[in-house]
Design an enzyme around this catalytic site. Sequence first.
Site, short mmCIF file in Angstrom:
data_model
loop_
_atom_site.label_atom_id
_atom_site.label_comp_id
_atom_site.label_asym_id
_atom_site.label_seq_id
_atom_site.Cartn_x
_atom_site.Cartn_y
_atom_site.Cartn_z
CG HIS A 506 -1.74 1.24 1.39
ND1 HIS A 506 -3.07 1.30 1.07
CD2 HIS A 506 -1.40 2.49 1.83
CE1 HIS A 506 -3.53 2.52 1.29
NE2 HIS A 506 -2.53 3.26 1.77
CD GLU A 507 1.50 3.74 3.67
OE1 GLU A 507 1.75 4.78 3.03
OE2 GLU A 507 0.44 3.59 4.32
CG HIS A 510 0.50 6.52 -0.71
ND1 HIS A 510 -0.53 7.22 -1.30
CD2 HIS A 510 -0.02 5.99 0.44
CE1 HIS A 510 -1.62 7.13 -0.56
NE2 HIS A 510 -1.35 6.38 0.50
CG HIS A 513 0.48 9.00 -6.99
ND1 HIS A 513 -0.63 9.39 -6.26
CD2 HIS A 513 0.34 9.63 -8.19
CE1 HIS A 513 -1.39 10.19 -6.99
NE2 HIS A 513 -0.82 10.35 -8.16
#
Length: 723
Positions: A506-507, A510, A513
């Site tokens: 998940h992290e 980010h 991104h």
Amino acid sequence: MLRTKILTTTMNLILFGATAAVLQPAEVFAKAATAALPASNPFAHESTLPFHAPPFDKIKDADYQPAIEAGMREQIAEIGKIAASKDEPTFANTIEAMERSGQTLNRVGAVFGAITSANTNETLQKVQAAVAPKLAEHQDAIYLNDKLFQRVKKLYDARASLGLDAEQTELVERYYRNFVRAGAQLGEADKAKLRELNKEESTLTTEFGTKLLAASNAGAVIVSDKAELAGLSDADIAAAADAAKARKQEGKYALTLQNTTQQPAQVSLENRATREKLFEASTMRAEHGDANDTRAIIQRLAVLRAERAKLLGYPNYAAYTLEDQMAKTPEAAEKLMTDMVPAATAKARGEAAAMQALIDKENGGFKLAPWDWQHYAEKVRKAQYDLDESQIKPYLEINRVLQDGVFYAANQMYGLTFKERKDIPVYHPDVRVFEVFDKDGTSLALFYADYWKRDSKRGGAWMDNFVGQSGLLGTKPVVFNVCNFTKPAAGQPALISWDDATTMFHEFGHALHGMFSNVKYPTLSGTGVPRDFVEFPSQFNEHWASDPKVFANFAKHYQTGAPMPAELVEKIKKSKTFDQGFATVEYLAAALLDMSWHSLPADAAKQDVDAFEKKTLHDFKIDMYEVPPRYRTSYFAHIWGGGYAAGYYAYLWSEVLDHDAFYWFREHGGMTRENGQRFRDMVLSRGSTEDMAKMYRDFRGRDPSVEPLLEQRGLKEESPAAK
């Protein structure tokens, strides 16, 4: 989670609130020419390290406050020059000039925000408290400067005739919107009131974070008798002994608190009294009526935000916040959540019934309580699927999950490769640094990984930048991920749970991104997107943790290197929607609490925190005794100190996007380099250069559907949204 920095260069911030000024702009500008930052301060100039990475080997606690204050002076002088210019406003001499301003403040702000979240101490907390109102003053001195606003407005009004490209047009519109939402159109009396509200809020949010960290650390459950820890692994008991030793409780054991209501140890603890103690410590951590009690701050913050919203012309703070998000209105966000409540609670009640049946079968003689849920859910999972966490953990060694899972997926999707850098200084010995290389071998970014829990670190998991990508400034991304996994005792293997492994993916979503950003202007770069879009890339990246090809590459026994047996893999797949009633209800309860707090009008009476929480959960029909909110109000850091006020719903809104996008991948061949490149080009590299709904439609070919989300959570047959 994308963590909002405590400090950010003002012009690179999508305003979500806060800040105040006492001095009038002319007075501030007059002070700007004094006291330049000494060259000996590490923030006085760009770092000479690769990618301008922070020189942590040179930075001292004493360097931050002088650099922050000098950075504010520097930016105010730069902004003052723009505002006072006699030249006609142009994109270059106004908007672009503001984008270039505040480089010193940006350097120190990025690092200070990271360190005070991940490795704070009393000295840094004092600096936080000291600079919060000054930063508030700084921001208002810019956004409430009428001369500056008139230049921006003139460009905004004429934007269609200025020959701007799409990114420049978006930037002009963003600046105008930010100025208006910050109060630029208010009269002087209202501006003065706004400054005071902002100043107080900035002080209180800082104070909330400090109190909560102290409360969480103080809330650790100290156990004297090892027998009370029955069920925990030897590694977990050794880690608890180390945690107690660090608290000067030699010979005892400390069960430290994670940020959420439920605690990981609840799964294994066989002693019901110990489970109850841990649950009570967690849920009451900030409600002891002592110096760390957060409720008075929360009462005041709710009032402040409602008053500020009213001053700016909105019925409540939620309406203000959601205006420039994908949801647009609190009603739209609330409908998405409440539509799921019946199905979620029904599924959770079914899960509770299965656990109660097991308790009764064991002649337990008690009714299922919140502190029993994790423990008996694991027992039911074992009974129904012949699966328990202890079977999985030996196949999840953290370095293998990182290198052969997280990094491998990024290689398969995007062609990235990674090389650990031992020569880049770090802020704590636990931190590792990797250079990231693009598919053509060129250097793309630096990535810092900080995974272990410690008392100097706030709870939760997040991503942010030390350096953001910008074509204008010629900077490449320096990105970090922070988590709070339980660190093994010396000599023990670094095994993590499946939930921890998913959090790593998940992290890193980010992080991707931020790394893939290919934008010219800092304000629109990377993860600077609406709250209800920012969690989309991260939640989307979670899917690759369970992709068969990726999973087989990292899920190997920490001792033998043998792959996870096929029958165990199949058990995990079959249990995919297990306990999703609980997960959905605890999330919805917290998200609806957030929306309710921030839907209060300015004339509402001050709320009793506990009574308000109880009434809200009852009114939304989500008050399940066995399933408390993922965060109770008093330790809900996302909304009182983390920038997610009226925005916690964003995880669910983004989840609609992430599952829908993943289904596009399934429909088009799954994890291929071609599909990855398309997602990178159309989503991950674009920052906030266009409307998010349009960006998604262009990628998907249509608006998102909620069906994949309901299917993935096992709620499809029961939800009214599916009908």
